[in-house]
Enzyme design. Structure first.
Site, PDB file in Angstrom:
ATOM      1  N   ARG A   1      64.417   6.605 -15.510  1.00  0.00           N
ATOM      2  CA  ARG A   1      63.933   5.676 -16.543  1.00  0.00           C
ATOM      3  C   ARG A   1      64.500   5.930 -17.934  1.00  0.00           C
ATOM      4  O   ARG A   1      64.175   5.201 -18.852  1.00  0.00           O
ATOM      5  CB  ARG A   1      62.402   5.691 -16.570  1.00  0.00           C
ATOM      6  CG  ARG A   1      61.850   5.121 -15.285  1.00  0.00           C
ATOM      7  CD  ARG A   1      60.356   4.918 -15.257  1.00  0.00           C
ATOM      8  NE  ARG A   1      60.020   4.677 -13.875  1.00  0.00           N
ATOM      9  CZ  ARG A   1      59.659   5.604 -13.015  1.00  0.00           C
ATOM     10  NH1 ARG A   1      59.507   6.849 -13.411  1.00  0.00           N
ATOM     11  NH2 ARG A   1      59.431   5.306 -11.754  1.00  0.00           N
TER      12      ARG A   1
ATOM     13  N   GLY B   1      55.686  12.961  -6.834  1.00  0.00           N
ATOM     14  CA  GLY B   1      55.453  13.623  -5.559  1.00  0.00           C
ATOM     15  C   GLY B   1      54.036  13.570  -5.040  1.00  0.00           C
ATOM     16  O   GLY B   1      53.695  14.282  -4.092  1.00  0.00           O
ATOM     17  N   ALA B   2      53.172  12.724  -5.621  1.00  0.00           N
ATOM     18  CA  ALA B   2      51.768  12.722  -5.219  1.00  0.00           C
ATOM     19  C   ALA B   2      51.533  12.108  -3.842  1.00  0.00           C
ATOM     20  O   ALA B   2      50.406  12.134  -3.358  1.00  0.00           O
ATOM     21  CB  ALA B   2      50.911  11.991  -6.256  1.00  0.00           C
TER      22      ALA B   2
ATOM     23  N   THR C   1      50.346  13.654 -10.233  1.00  0.00           N
ATOM     24  CA  THR C   1      51.649  13.919 -10.845  1.00  0.00           C
ATOM     25  C   THR C   1      51.877  13.094 -12.115  1.00  0.00           C
ATOM     26  O   THR C   1      51.421  11.958 -12.242  1.00  0.00           O
ATOM     27  CB  THR C   1      52.782  13.658  -9.847  1.00  0.00           C
ATOM     28  OG1 THR C   1      52.584  12.376  -9.231  1.00  0.00           O
ATOM     29  CG2 THR C   1      52.813  14.725  -8.782  1.00  0.00           C
TER      30      THR C   1
ATOM     31  N   ASN D   1      47.756   9.440  -8.574  1.00  0.00           N
ATOM     32  CA  ASN D   1      46.661   9.412  -7.608  1.00  0.00           C
ATOM     33  C   ASN D   1      46.370  10.791  -7.031  1.00  0.00           C
ATOM     34  O   ASN D   1      47.204  11.699  -7.064  1.00  0.00           O
ATOM     35  CB  ASN D   1      47.003   8.465  -6.462  1.00  0.00           C
ATOM     36  CG  ASN D   1      48.315   8.853  -5.774  1.00  0.00           C
ATOM     37  OD1 ASN D   1      49.379   8.448  -6.241  1.00  0.00           O
ATOM     38  ND2 ASN D   1      48.254   9.617  -4.699  1.00  0.00           N
TER      39      ASN D   1
ATOM     40  N   ASP E   1      45.757   4.572  -4.774  1.00  0.00           N
ATOM     41  CA  ASP E   1      47.026   4.785  -5.472  1.00  0.00           C
ATOM     42  C   ASP E   1      47.040   4.065  -6.822  1.00  0.00           C
ATOM     43  O   ASP E   1      48.036   3.483  -7.222  1.00  0.00           O
ATOM     44  CB  ASP E   1      48.204   4.313  -4.608  1.00  0.00           C
ATOM     45  CG  ASP E   1      49.551   4.730  -5.183  1.00  0.00           C
ATOM     46  OD1 ASP E   1      49.608   5.708  -5.943  1.00  0.00           O
ATOM     47  OD2 ASP E   1      50.557   4.055  -4.878  1.00  0.00           O
TER      48      ASP E   1
ATOM     49  N   ILE F   1      60.287   0.500  -5.629  1.00  0.00           N
ATOM     50  CA  ILE F   1      59.370   0.457  -4.504  1.00  0.00           C
ATOM     51  C   ILE F   1      59.175  -0.955  -3.969  1.00  0.00           C
ATOM     52  O   ILE F   1      58.982  -1.152  -2.764  1.00  0.00           O
ATOM     53  CB  ILE F   1      58.004   1.092  -4.882  1.00  0.00           C
ATOM     54  CG1 ILE F   1      57.115   1.269  -3.637  1.00  0.00           C
ATOM     55  CG2 ILE F   1      57.301   0.273  -5.949  1.00  0.00           C
ATOM     56  CD1 ILE F   1      57.679   2.230  -2.619  1.00  0.00           C
TER      57      ILE F   1
ATOM     58  N   CYS G   1      60.723   3.537   3.330  1.00  0.00           N
ATOM     59  CA  CYS G   1      62.107   3.243   2.928  1.00  0.00           C
ATOM     60  C   CYS G   1      62.638   1.961   3.560  1.00  0.00           C
ATOM     61  O   CYS G   1      63.374   1.212   2.913  1.00  0.00           O
ATOM     62  CB  CYS G   1      63.017   4.411   3.312  1.00  0.00           C
ATOM     63  SG  CYS G   1      62.789   5.904   2.321  1.00  0.00           S
TER      64      CYS G   1
ATOM     65  N   MET H   1      69.735   9.799   4.844  1.00  0.00           N
ATOM     66  CA  MET H   1      68.947   9.693   6.066  1.00  0.00           C
ATOM     67  C   MET H   1      68.943  11.048   6.759  1.00  0.00           C
ATOM     68  O   MET H   1      69.794  11.356   7.593  1.00  0.00           O
ATOM     69  CB  MET H   1      69.525   8.602   6.968  1.00  0.00           C
ATOM     70  CG  MET H   1      68.765   8.398   8.268  1.00  0.00           C
ATOM     71  SD  MET H   1      67.056   7.918   7.988  1.00  0.00           S
ATOM     72  CE  MET H   1      66.279   8.671   9.415  1.00  0.00           C
TER      73      MET H   1
END
Length: 714
Positions: A140, A200-201, A258, A278, A332, A573, A642, A682
């Protein structure tokens, strides 16, 4: 006042060192280059920090481009980027140079007037980092301070670069391991301290924010957002207090909370404010994190300090205050949306306040010095809460929203994407309005079965991803699509009501910029960059960007000319996870560019490449219903984040319904188990899946592809 305090502290440390009593561990504030005084002054001709000023208002005092002449805005220059992932950064401008980070944490410096590339830096983030990056390989933005540019990398490093050359000055490792943590947020700097958190939450992360010495990269302090194992002792009183709001062995899965974005420095109170994510896992039942027996019934099961705003003393990292927006968060509803500071008159009193619109659908006004609740209103549709206590600000939770207790699927509004996510809002002191990128979306939550266990890879949410996957039923899909939209909402934070809105076809539109020219700029998922009248909401100008826009624009001036810059490139996302919803604003594509506009410019983009035709031609289904059911469970837990809900992917990651791998069981095993494509992100899932699981996933994808092919042929 705060700057004088930092300088005095640095001088005192040097005096002690001269007497041989102590070695200074802090370099002190910068005295040349980009200084605290410059950051505080926020010269409108430059854009020196993520939100332009310390208050993160994203309001520019420049007026050359105005509501009266914005129709003459044109493309001055553009730069194609070599990272075809989501682009979320806000460029910074200092001394005629535009600094921008791109996906994979790369940094580029351009001549802000001509677009000439001056230097570029690639931190060479391992591509397999994607397996623990919930939401694409995004970044960002950077921070400027002294003679340095700071960037935080996806794999958890904080890197200082020379502003003139891009040469690496120092590197510090921020994350405690390479399994659970990533960094996507922009650093902030104040008083010689570089502040950064991590993501990473959804994995096994224990949230924290840390401060680093800007000159040498030494860690100055670290403050965790959730308590650790009580048997190890608590780092401070705040952690001991928070532990009384958790149950079970919460620390075994990290706890979440996080600080993956939303860091704001308040020079008035010398506090660093930040939002937290979250609780982990989402589903409280899988580790009994809400089963708390304590003497504080008002905080029982709240799981502090998740989904909260927290304030620390900037110099020491000591706790000052907190306000939890979503207690016992199981949806979340991160509080990581940008935190804005403003001075305004509320109920007849002049106050220095926090303005915040987190994921949960409420708009909060808090006292910036103490965190005291002032007011909150629902600014968009929501159903997880029935209201806010007018005294405490605590939400009343709808009993049906506690899906782990009801055992039923709960369709939550807002959904996990949030009514407002990371895309920055802006505040105009001229209009008194806040301009919020709104996601009008729902999300189905269903608790995983009693046999759910933590695993070495993938999300650790405790959610049944298979049970809530979008079915191949046209009527249900259409109803979901019809209910999934977006908007630009102009919100009056004093009156607590909407002033105007501009509706979009779909969600996940870009951050906003407000200017003294009575304008609001925003890009959209529908591949447009537009300017609106800040007072009325009338759309005055737009430009076709050829790719969706998520990032927030910024503006600057050189030689008397005002420019507006925005990073373009679809991803994140919403491109990865929502399945059939991904294409609500049109079939997504990624053409990553930095685009810069000014009045009278006539630049043109090259014609975009034609979209390849996507024809479903799957092999015949030869599996069993049992294989499909088992494959759906494995896919929902390990693949869907993903490759998309129900096997339907967006523009960035392969849509496995179209993959040749599903026609060959050996190839499927080579990819899933042997890690044949690990260099492309992957990785092998051999630690959680075996050959039978790989075959079950293959049969599930074949089944799904044939279902959707049948729908196409209706």
């Amino acid at each position: 006042m705060a700057l004088a305090k930092w300088i005095a502290a640095s001088c005192a440390a040097l005096a002690l060192a001269a007497c041989g009593e102590a070695e200074p561990s802090f370099s002190g504030p910068a005295t040349q280059g980009v200084t605290d005084a410059m950051l505080a002054a926020a010269d409108g001709n430059e854009w020196l920090t993520y939100g332009r000023d310390y208050g993160e208002q994203r309001f520019s005092p420049l007026t050359q481009i105005s509501a009266a002449n914005v129709g003459d805005l044109g493309l001055a220059w553009y730069a194609d980027l070599d990272t075809a992932r989501g682009q979320e950064a806000t460029p910074l401008m200092h001394d005629g140079v535009l600094y921008v980070s791109t996906a994979w944490s790369m940094v580029k410096a351009y001549d802000a007037k001509t677009g000439t590339l001056i230097w570029e830096y690639d931190p060479e983030v391992p591509r397999e980092t994607l397996v623990r990056a919930c939401c694409d390989a995004v970044n960002r933005g950077v921070a400027l301070y002294g003679d340095k540019v700071f960037v935080a990398t996806l794999d958890g490093r904080l890197v200082a670069l020379d502003q003139k050359t891009g040469a690496v000055e120092w590197t510090s490792t921020v994350v405690p391991n390479q399994e659970d943590y990533t960094i996507t947020g922009a650093p902030r700097v104040a008083g010689g301290r570089v502040f950064i958190g991590t993501g990473g939450a959804e994995y096994r992360a224990r949230g924290f924010i840390a401060a680093y010495d800007w000159e040498n990269g030494e860690e100055l302090w670290r403050w965790h957002t959730v308590p650790g194992n009580p048997a190890d002792g608590f780092e401070n009183d705040a952690m001991e207090m928070a532990a009384s709001t958790w149950g079970g062995n919460w620390w075994e899965l990290g706890g979440g909370g996080t600080v993956w974005d939303s860091i704001t420095y308040d020079p008035v109170n010398d506090l660093v404010l930040f939002g937290t994510g979250n609780a982990e896992p989402w589903n409280p039942a899988v580790n009994d994190r809400n089963a708390v027996a304590n003497t504080q019934p008002d905080t029982q099961g709240d799981n502090l300090f998740t989904s909260s705003i927290v304030a620390l003393h900037a110099d020491s990292g000591e706790y000052a205050w907190h306000f939890q927006q979503t207690p016992e968060d199981r949806w979340d509803y991160d509080s990581n949306a940008g935190i804005t500071l403003a001075d305004m008159t509320i109920k007849g009193e002049q106050r220095h306040v926090v303005l915040h619109a987190p994921k949960n659908g409420y708009f909060y006004v808090l006292d910036a010095a103490s965190g005291a609740f002032i007011q909150a209103e629902a600014w968009t549709a929501l159903n997880w809460s029935t209201g806010i206590d007018p005294v405490t600000g605590k939400p009343e939770i709808n009993p049906q929203a506690r899906y782990e207790l009801t055992g039923e699927t709960w369709t939550g509004l807002p959904g996990a994407a949030g009514a407002h996510s990371w895309q920055p809002m802006s505040y105009s002191p001229d209009t008194g309005l806040v301009y919020i990128p709104a996601n009008l979306t729902a999300f189905p939550y269903r608790a995983a079965g009693d046999d759910w266990e933590p695993s070495a890879l993938g999300f650790q949410t405790g959610i049944d991803g298979a049970g809530t996957a979008m079915p191949a039923i046209p009527e249900i899909r259409q109803a979901a699509l019809d209910a999934t939209t977006g908007a630009l909402v102009a919100w009056d934070p004093v009156a607590g009501r909407e002033a105007w809105r501009h509706d979009y076809i779909g969600p996940w539109n870009g951050g906003t910029l407000a200017t003294a020219g009575n304008l609001v700029f925003q890009g959209s998922a529908g591949e447009q960059f537009a300017a609106f009248n800040a007072t009325s909401g009338e759309r005055l100008w737009s430009f076709a960007t050829q790719s969706g826009v998520m990032a927030a624009p910024m503006t600057y001036a050189i030689d008397g000319e005002q420019y507006v810059a925005v990073l373009v490139g679809w991803g994140g996302i919403w491109d990865i996870a929502p399945g059939v919803m991904t294409a609500k604003s049109g079939r997504p594509r990624n053409i990553s560019r930095l685009m810069v506009f000014k009045l009278g410019a006539t630049g043109q983009l090259p014609a975009p490449p034609a979209l390849a035709e996507m024809v479903l031609d799957p092999p015949a289904f030869t599996g069993t219903p049992q294989q499909v059911a088992a494959g759906a469970q494995s896919y929902g837990r390990y693949c869907g984040a993903c490759h998309g809900d129900a096997g339907i992917a967006g523009a960035l990651n392969p849509d496995l319904r179209h993959s040749g791998a599903i026609g060959d069981g050996d190839v499927m095993r080579m990819v899933l188990i042997d890690g044949a494509l690990h260099e492309r992100g992957m990785v092998s899932f051999a630690s959680v899946l075996n050959a039978d699981d790989a075959e079950n996933i293959r049969q599930y994808l074949i089944s799904r592809a044939n279902e959707d092919k049948a729908l196409e042929n209706r």
